[in-house]
Design an enzyme around this catalytic site. Structure first.
Site, PDB file in Angstrom:
ATOM      1  N   TYR A  68       0.856  -1.186   0.000  1.00 51.86           N
ATOM      2  CA  TYR A  68       0.000   0.000   0.000  1.00 51.86           C
ATOM      3  C   TYR A  68       0.893   1.238   0.000  1.00 51.86           C
ATOM      4  O   TYR A  68       1.941   1.262   0.646  1.00 51.86           O
ATOM      5  CB  TYR A  68      -0.889   0.020   1.240  1.00 51.86           C
ATOM      6  N   PHE A  79      -1.745  -7.221   1.368  1.00 50.70           N
ATOM      7  CA  PHE A  79      -3.148  -6.941   1.686  1.00 50.70           C
ATOM      8  C   PHE A  79      -3.385  -6.498   3.130  1.00 50.70           C
ATOM      9  O   PHE A  79      -4.479  -6.052   3.471  1.00 50.70           O
ATOM     10  CB  PHE A  79      -4.059  -8.146   1.358  1.00 50.70           C
ATOM     11  N   HIS A 188      -9.306 -10.446  -8.842  1.00 52.58           N
ATOM     12  CA  HIS A 188      -8.700  -9.669  -7.764  1.00 52.58           C
ATOM     13  C   HIS A 188      -9.805  -9.145  -6.835  1.00 52.58           C
ATOM     14  O   HIS A 188     -10.906  -8.829  -7.296  1.00 52.58           O
ATOM     15  CB  HIS A 188      -7.909  -8.495  -8.361  1.00 52.58           C
TER      16      HIS A 188
END
Length: 224
Positions: A68, A79, A188
């Site tokens: 991120y 994630f 995804h």
């Protein structure tokens, strides 16, 4: 360069650190930092996935693209976000599928470290990213390294479940020996694609079924 890496992974991957591509990665990161660019995750967390999940303990691999890129979000696990950070949209969809598949309440925390500590390797293909610039380190050389990670797991371990979400992750299928491992593919979990096959994929229960069939303790997917 002396790479600080969990011992079993360092033993497995030690030949990579002296190769030109890895030296290129190191030089790239030094140059970017010298130019004043903010790089995520912090240096001590770049190899966090390996610290949390030693080579011999890997049961499941969940492959992400890169960390991120928002401040405070990345901590070296695909994630996942640190305690106290709001779960990003893709992670929210992962939790929705987890609830539908396993009947697990939606977690309050987006920190997936409890999965990692049970043997879920939360691996990003690029281990670093520039602040506010998604996929900015895709050409830095990390992909060569993380492809080697996947190859070593495929060659030297048995009965691992590889969760490949989205086209990018599914391109790594060629690195995996499907006669030894379980490959699960779906869209995804991003809001742009989750309804095209991620939601309803039941990957969490399928992974546990495979692990139990092969004498492994299943993953407790419950998070607080």
């Amino acid at each position: 360069m002396e790479v600080q890496l969990e011992a079993s992974w360092k033993n497995e991957l030690h030949k990579e650190f002296d190769k030109p591509y890895f030296q290129q990665v190191v030089g790239f990161l030094k140059k970017e930092r010298a130019a004043g660019k903010v790089i995520f995750p912090p240096g001590r967390l770049i190899f966090n996935a390996f610290e949390c999940t030693p080579f011999s303990k890997v049961k499941v691999v969940i492959l992400g693209q890169d960390p991120y890129h928002g401040k405070g979000q990345a901590h070296g696990l695909s994630f996942s976000v640190p305690e106290g950070m709001k779960p990003p949209p893709s992670l929210v969809n992962i939790f929705k599928e987890l609830q539908a598949d396993m009947g697990i309440d939606l977690p309050k925390s987006g920190n997936l470290e409890p999965w990692a500590l049970q043997g879920v390797l939360l691996l990003n293909a690029s281990l670093t990213v520039e602040e506010n610039d998604a996929n900015s380190h895709a050409q830095a050389g990390w992909h060569i390294f993380t492809d080697e990670v996947i190859k070593h797991l495929s060659m030297h371990r048995n009965n691992i479940v590889f969760m490949l979400w989205g086209k990018f992750a599914q391109n790594k299928e060629l690195l995996i020996d499907a006669t030894k491992h379980k490959i699960l593919k779906a869209a995804h979990p991003s809001p742009f694609s989750a309804h095209s096959g991620f939601l309803g994929c039941k990957h969490f229960s399928k992974a546990n079924e495979w692990l139990k069939e092969h004498g492994e303790k299943p993953i407790d997917w419950q998070l607080m």
